[in-house]
Design a protein around this motif. Structure first.
Motif, PDB file in Angstrom:
ATOM      1  N   PHE A   1       0.836  -1.212   0.000  1.00  0.00           N
ATOM      2  CA  PHE A   1       0.000   0.000   0.000  1.00  0.00           C
ATOM      3  C   PHE A   1       0.866   1.256   0.000  1.00  0.00           C
ATOM      4  O   PHE A   1       0.567   2.235  -0.698  1.00  0.00           O
ATOM      5  N   GLY A   2       1.969   1.226   0.779  1.00  0.00           N
ATOM      6  CA  GLY A   2       2.878   2.371   0.823  1.00  0.00           C
ATOM      7  C   GLY A   2       3.519   2.631  -0.530  1.00  0.00           C
ATOM      8  O   GLY A   2       3.654   3.795  -0.952  1.00  0.00           O
ATOM      9  N   ILE A   3       3.905   1.566  -1.239  1.00  0.00           N
ATOM     10  CA  ILE A   3       4.493   1.717  -2.577  1.00  0.00           C
ATOM     11  C   ILE A   3       3.452   2.240  -3.562  1.00  0.00           C
ATOM     12  O   ILE A   3       3.749   3.097  -4.419  1.00  0.00           O
ATOM     13  N   TYR A   4       2.208   1.760  -3.415  1.00  0.00           N
ATOM     14  CA  TYR A   4       1.124   2.239  -4.282  1.00  0.00           C
ATOM     15  C   TYR A   4       0.890   3.740  -4.081  1.00  0.00           C
ATOM     16  O   TYR A   4       0.764   4.498  -5.060  1.00  0.00           O
ATOM     17  N   ILE A   5       0.843   4.188  -2.839  1.00  0.00           N
ATOM     18  CA  ILE A   5       0.667   5.618  -2.536  1.00  0.00           C
ATOM     19  C   ILE A   5       1.828   6.425  -3.105  1.00  0.00           C
ATOM     20  O   ILE A   5       1.651   7.524  -3.650  1.00  0.00           O
ATOM     21  N   LEU A   6       3.033   5.853  -3.005  1.00  0.00           N
ATOM     22  CA  LEU A   6       4.232   6.524  -3.507  1.00  0.00           C
ATOM     23  C   LEU A   6       4.152   6.745  -5.018  1.00  0.00           C
ATOM     24  O   LEU A   6       4.492   7.819  -5.522  1.00  0.00           O
ATOM     25  N   THR A   7       3.671   5.734  -5.746  1.00  0.00           N
ATOM     26  CA  THR A   7       3.565   5.858  -7.210  1.00  0.00           C
ATOM     27  C   THR A   7       2.438   6.814  -7.620  1.00  0.00           C
ATOM     28  O   THR A   7       2.513   7.445  -8.676  1.00  0.00           O
ATOM     29  N   GLU A   8       1.406   6.913  -6.771  1.00  0.00           N
ATOM     30  CA  GLU A   8       0.278   7.784  -7.100  1.00  0.00           C
ATOM     31  C   GLU A   8       0.574   9.255  -6.819  1.00  0.00           C
ATOM     32  O   GLU A   8       0.140  10.138  -7.569  1.00  0.00           O
ATOM     33  N   LEU A   9       1.305   9.520  -5.752  1.00  0.00           N
ATOM     34  CA  LEU A   9       1.551  10.912  -5.341  1.00  0.00           C
ATOM     35  C   LEU A   9       2.821  11.499  -5.927  1.00  0.00           C
ATOM     36  O   LEU A   9       2.949  12.721  -6.064  1.00  0.00           O
ATOM     37  N   PHE A  10       3.789  10.626  -6.257  1.00  0.00           N
ATOM     38  CA  PHE A  10       5.067  11.113  -6.788  1.00  0.00           C
ATOM     39  C   PHE A  10       5.383  10.373  -8.093  1.00  0.00           C
ATOM     40  O   PHE A  10       4.761   9.387  -8.430  1.00  0.00           O
ATOM     41  N   SER A  11       6.346  10.859  -8.804  1.00  0.00           N
ATOM     42  CA  SER A  11       6.765  10.197 -10.051  1.00  0.00           C
ATOM     43  C   SER A  11       7.728   9.057  -9.722  1.00  0.00           C
ATOM     44  O   SER A  11       8.883   9.047 -10.154  1.00  0.00           O
ATOM     45  N   PHE A  12       7.229   8.090  -8.966  1.00  0.00           N
ATOM     46  CA  PHE A  12       8.037   6.963  -8.513  1.00  0.00           C
ATOM     47  C   PHE A  12       7.768   5.773  -9.420  1.00  0.00           C
ATOM     48  O   PHE A  12       6.641   5.293  -9.532  1.00  0.00           O
ATOM     49  N   ASP A  13       8.796   5.287 -10.103  1.00  0.00           N
ATOM     50  CA  ASP A  13       8.597   4.170 -11.028  1.00  0.00           C
ATOM     51  C   ASP A  13       9.619   3.050 -10.833  1.00  0.00           C
ATOM     52  O   ASP A  13       9.713   2.138 -11.656  1.00  0.00           O
ATOM     53  N   TYR A  14      10.377   3.099  -9.731  1.00  0.00           N
ATOM     54  CA  TYR A  14      11.368   2.046  -9.470  1.00  0.00           C
ATOM     55  C   TYR A  14      10.682   0.693  -9.258  1.00  0.00           C
ATOM     56  O   TYR A  14      11.103  -0.325  -9.793  1.00  0.00           O
ATOM     57  N   LEU A  15       9.587   0.690  -8.495  1.00  0.00           N
ATOM     58  CA  LEU A  15       8.809  -0.519  -8.260  1.00  0.00           C
ATOM     59  C   LEU A  15       7.341  -0.141  -8.161  1.00  0.00           C
ATOM     60  O   LEU A  15       6.953   0.671  -7.324  1.00  0.00           O
ATOM     61  N   THR A  16       6.532  -0.722  -9.028  1.00  0.00           N
ATOM     62  CA  THR A  16       5.098  -0.429  -9.013  1.00  0.00           C
ATOM     63  C   THR A  16       4.311  -1.710  -8.724  1.00  0.00           C
ATOM     64  O   THR A  16       4.792  -2.821  -8.956  1.00  0.00           O
ATOM     65  N   ILE A  17       3.100  -1.522  -8.245  1.00  0.00           N
ATOM     66  CA  ILE A  17       2.229  -2.660  -7.957  1.00  0.00           C
ATOM     67  C   ILE A  17       1.512  -3.040  -9.248  1.00  0.00           C
ATOM     68  O   ILE A  17       0.514  -2.424  -9.633  1.00  0.00           O
ATOM     69  N   SER A  18       2.042  -4.056  -9.932  1.00  0.00           N
ATOM     70  CA  SER A  18       1.463  -4.499 -11.205  1.00  0.00           C
ATOM     71  C   SER A  18       1.828  -5.958 -11.445  1.00  0.00           C
ATOM     72  O   SER A  18       2.713  -6.516 -10.790  1.00  0.00           O
ATOM     73  N   GLN A  19       1.147  -6.567 -12.412  1.00  0.00           N
ATOM     74  CA  GLN A  19       1.407  -7.973 -12.746  1.00  0.00           C
ATOM     75  C   GLN A  19       2.812  -8.174 -13.285  1.00  0.00           C
ATOM     76  O   GLN A  19       3.415  -9.235 -13.114  1.00  0.00           O
ATOM     77  N   ASP A  20       3.351  -7.168 -13.931  1.00  0.00           N
ATOM     78  CA  ASP A  20       4.699  -7.274 -14.496  1.00  0.00           C
ATOM     79  C   ASP A  20       5.768  -7.372 -13.407  1.00  0.00           C
ATOM     80  O   ASP A  20       6.894  -7.802 -13.674  1.00  0.00           O
ATOM     81  N   ASN A  21       5.423  -6.951 -12.204  1.00  0.00           N
ATOM     82  CA  ASN A  21       6.399  -6.923 -11.104  1.00  0.00           C
ATOM     83  C   ASN A  21       6.119  -7.993 -10.041  1.00  0.00           C
ATOM     84  O   ASN A  21       6.479  -7.820  -8.883  1.00  0.00           O
ATOM     85  N   ILE A  22       5.492  -9.099 -10.443  1.00  0.00           N
ATOM     86  CA  ILE A  22       5.165 -10.153  -9.473  1.00  0.00           C
ATOM     87  C   ILE A  22       6.428 -10.722  -8.832  1.00  0.00           C
ATOM     88  O   ILE A  22       6.501 -10.896  -7.609  1.00  0.00           O
ATOM     89  N   VAL A  23       7.446 -11.016  -9.648  1.00  0.00           N
ATOM     90  CA  VAL A  23       8.690 -11.582  -9.106  1.00  0.00           C
ATOM     91  C   VAL A  23       9.402 -10.590  -8.183  1.00  0.00           C
ATOM     92  O   VAL A  23       9.778 -10.956  -7.053  1.00  0.00           O
TER      93      VAL A  23
END
Length: 464
Positions: A28-50
């Protein structure tokens, strides 16, 4: 008797809850980070399951090492915050060093700091909620103890120390009245006829029966317990609860029915488990010796300056099935430390040299024992090997002491990660309880747990 049950969480449930919501809060913290800032190091998505799975594993493993899942420490926010910072620091470091399984370093290196901060803040906010809500008195498991007064203190103290949420609110003496009854002042006492009323008034979740002999239980209490059982109320035997909460076998409560308490783990006869256990021993012994050889020049210098004398020493210890063997260690005491006879090492023992104290606390003095492991005298995990003099003394005082010798002694073990160095008969009793628990529940998962907790012991400099 009808009553509304209070909500409470068992030890295992709270540990699962901590682990589960640590991961959920981080995501949830990473999700908030991607929504509020231009954070793209790690996003909550199917591509990042591993990468997310790797992050989950790192947080779980390093969280265990830095004790954020220790229930006693988890109930203290200051200790929890320190351990969360350590966990997040090592997690991020390992995460950055494994770019094959995790995202490559971002172009904007400042995103790493945001990632690090997100881990700390998200986990800590969840832990604040845990301490405020789950660990609050309203979620305590309230217990009524029914037993003999002679048993009570030895039961209440270990349970209170092991689980802060397991609250024994009072006791009822189950013995028939005597002319000169013994009184126990450490806990509120209720009269036998109050049993049903106390359960309803105090919102008791469980009755704990602690009696050496069920024949001593007063008839009125016995009938009330039967009625409660018929209504589906939880009534448990004290040795079962003691073992479940303290992770120790309560040998002080075991009498002639000892065989009921020692249905030892099938792993002790499982050929596949024993094969993997020996393979594991050889692998780690080789790795340990290679590390020892690498740091040996520094140990030699430290020995010359702060130890003065032979670097190694050997000592007779008792192994599997009582067979003696010679253990090899780095010397941590002055030369001829036992010229007046065998003695237990005490806290702040004057016989321990300055450099020897460092070797003990860092566990480096144990490195030569990898040789004993390769020889087959010892294992990586098992009860610590004791000297014949102390084995003979303790066997006469403590029942079942020699039972610990049915498996190979170990470099580390359940007793070593759960308690401090034993320097008395009482300490030896506690260590034996842990050793027998390991023998009884021996498995790959318990072995891995001990390895991880041993790393905590080394990192927190707790060796003795």
């Amino acid at each position: 008797m009808s009553r509304k049950k209070d909500i409470h969480f068992e030890v295992s449930e709270r540990k699962v809850l901590l682990r589960l919501f640590d991961i959920v809060s981080v995501c949830f913290g990473i999700y908030i980070l991607t929504e509020l800032f231009s954070f793209d190091y790690l996003t909550i998505s199917q591509d990042n399951i591993v990468p997310l799975l790797v992050l989950t594993i790192y947080i779980t493993v390093f969280g265990t090492i830095f004790e954020i899942y220790d229930l006693q420490k988890a109930s203290k926010l200051d200790v929890t915050f320190r351990n969360i910072v350590l966990t997040a620091s090592v997690t991020v470091l390992f995460y950055l060093l494994t770019p094959v399984l995790t995202p490559f370093l971002p172009e904007q290196r400042f995103q790493i700091f945001f990632f690090y901060l997100a881990l700390i803040v998200s986990i800590f906010l969840w832990r604040v909620a845990y301490v405020t809500l789950i660990s609050a008195p309203r979620f305590y498991k309230k217990v009524l103890l029914v037993g003999e007064i002679s048993n009570i203190e030895n039961i209440v103290k270990p349970l209170n120390q092991s689980d802060p949420n397991y609250k024994i609110v009072g006791f009822i003496n189950c013995e028939e009245e005597s002319e000169s009854p013994i009184k126990f002042k450490g806990l509120k006492e209720f009269e036998p006829e109050q049993l049903l009323d106390v359960i309803q008034k105090e919102k008791i979740s469980e009755v704990l029966v602690a009696s050496y002999n069920s024949e001593t239980i007063a008839s009125e209490i016995y009938h009330d317990l039967i009625n409660l059982l018929d209504q589906g109320f939880t009534i448990r035997e004290h040795t079962q609860v003691y073992e479940e909460i303290t992770y120790r076998v309560p040998i002080q409560f075991i009498g002639k029915d000892f065989y009921k308490y020692f249905p030892f783990s099938r792993s002790n006869q499982n050929k596949l488990y024993l094969f993997f256990h020996r393979t594991f021993d050889i692998f780690f012994a080789v790795v340990g010796l290679l590390i020892g050889i690498t740091i040996m020049p520094f140990i030699l210098i430290g020995n010359l300056i702060g130890n003065r004398g032979p670097l190694f020493y050997t000592q007779e210890r008792v192994g599997k099935n009582g067979k003696p063997f010679k253990i090899v260690k780095l010397r941590s005491m002055i030369v001829n430390a036992e010229k007046d006879g065998a003695k237990w090492a005490q806290k702040n023992d004057k016989r321990i040299t300055i450099f020897g104290n460092f070797l003990r606390r860092s566990r480096l003095d144990e490195i030569p024992q990898f040789i004993n492991i390769l020889r087959g005298d010892m294992s990586i995990i098992g009860p610590r090997p004791e000297r014949p003099f102390f084995v003979n003394e303790l066997s006469r005082i403590i029942p079942f002491y020699e039972t610990r010798h049915i498996i190979k002694p170990g470099l580390t073990g359940w007793a070593q990660v759960k308690t401090r160095y034993g320097s008395s008969v009482d300490d030896s009793l506690t260590k034996l309880q842990y050793d027998l628990y390991y023998i009884k529940h021996r498995s790959i998962f318990l072995d891995l747990n001990i390895i991880v907790k041993t790393m905590s012991t080394i990192l927190y400099y707790r060796g003795q």
